[in-house]
Design an enzyme around this catalytic site. Structure first.
Site, PDB file in Angstrom:
ATOM      1  N   GLU A   1       0.840  -1.198   0.000  1.00  0.00           N
ATOM      2  CA  GLU A   1       0.000   0.000   0.000  1.00  0.00           C
ATOM      3  C   GLU A   1       0.880   1.255   0.000  1.00  0.00           C
ATOM      4  O   GLU A   1       0.693   2.180   0.782  1.00  0.00           O
ATOM      5  CB  GLU A   1      -0.958   0.011   1.196  1.00  0.00           C
ATOM      6  CG  GLU A   1      -1.783  -1.248   1.371  1.00  0.00           C
ATOM      7  CD  GLU A   1      -2.905  -1.419   0.351  1.00  0.00           C
ATOM      8  OE1 GLU A   1      -3.022  -0.588  -0.578  1.00  0.00           O
ATOM      9  OE2 GLU A   1      -3.663  -2.387   0.481  1.00  0.00           O
TER      10      GLU A   1
ATOM     11  N   LEU B   1      -9.510  11.207   0.360  1.00  0.00           N
ATOM     12  CA  LEU B   1      -8.607  10.566  -0.592  1.00  0.00           C
ATOM     13  C   LEU B   1      -8.190   9.182  -0.122  1.00  0.00           C
ATOM     14  O   LEU B   1      -8.268   8.214  -0.865  1.00  0.00           O
ATOM     15  CB  LEU B   1      -7.365  11.437  -0.846  1.00  0.00           C
ATOM     16  CG  LEU B   1      -6.351  10.849  -1.830  1.00  0.00           C
ATOM     17  CD1 LEU B   1      -6.972  10.643  -3.207  1.00  0.00           C
ATOM     18  CD2 LEU B   1      -5.124  11.730  -1.922  1.00  0.00           C
TER      19      LEU B   1
END
Length: 188
Positions: free
Chosen positions: A92, A166
């Site tokens: 990630e 986001l």
């Protein structure tokens, strides 16, 4: 193709793709190969990743590393010294604003392997991925089939709710990955 030949000291490798494509599974495979070569590996995951305290994929595959150290952090600059480490694996990667820190580790002759999303739910590149991209000696794209029509290649991450934050960690309860045709149906 043997991926291990591409993973050389002093290099940064980047694996991109939409959600649920197998990026973490790919990282697990790399960790296993590096451990077989008796390399000391550190796996860095963001504290924003709520999946588990271990190395685990969305599909439930879990790594039980022999010697791989797992570090959770909000910033790579907080990780500390990695002097005795041969390889740094980051899952990630788009969660880390200071991804450029990987250049320092590459300059220290470490193998760097990053995995992250190709784009946000707004279909925009993450700034940290854009900044590290020019320094990557090898880039791999992993795709998947559209979760809506099951016919076309999916490269778009679509959020199922109206939240505009986001970074919002989650799985299939929050996101769907779809092709261009299905994206048009979702957005327009």
């Amino acid at each position: 193709m043997n991926i291990i030949r591409k993973l050389k000291p002093g290099t940064i490798s980047l694996v991109l793709g939409p959600m649920f494509a197998g990026k973490t599974t790919f990282l697990i495979h790399c960790i296993y190969m590096l451990e077989r070569l008796e390399k000391k590996v550190v796996f860095i995951k963001s504290t924003k990743n709520t999946r588990d305290k271990t190395i685990k994929t969305h599909s439930g595959i879990q790594l039980r590393p022999k010697q791989c150290k797992i570090i959770e952090s909000t910033q790579l600059s907080d990780v500390g010294s990695l002097t005795d480490i041969h390889a740094v694996v980051i899952d990630e990667a788009h969660f880390f604003d200071d991804l450029i820190k990987c250049r320092t580790w590459a300059d220290e002759e470490k193998i760097i392997i990053l995995a992250g999303l190709n784009a946000s739910f707004e279909q925009k590149m993450f700034p940290s991925i854009v900044r590290i991209f020019p320094y990557c000696s090898w880039v791999k794209y992993i795709g998947r089939t559209c979760m809506k029509c099951n016919r076309h290649n999916a490269c778009f991450n679509v959020r199922k709710n109206a939240d505009k934050t986001l970074i919002l960690a989650g799985g299939s309860e929050l996101y769907v990955t779809c092709c261009n045709n299905c994206l048009k149906k979702y957005i327009y």
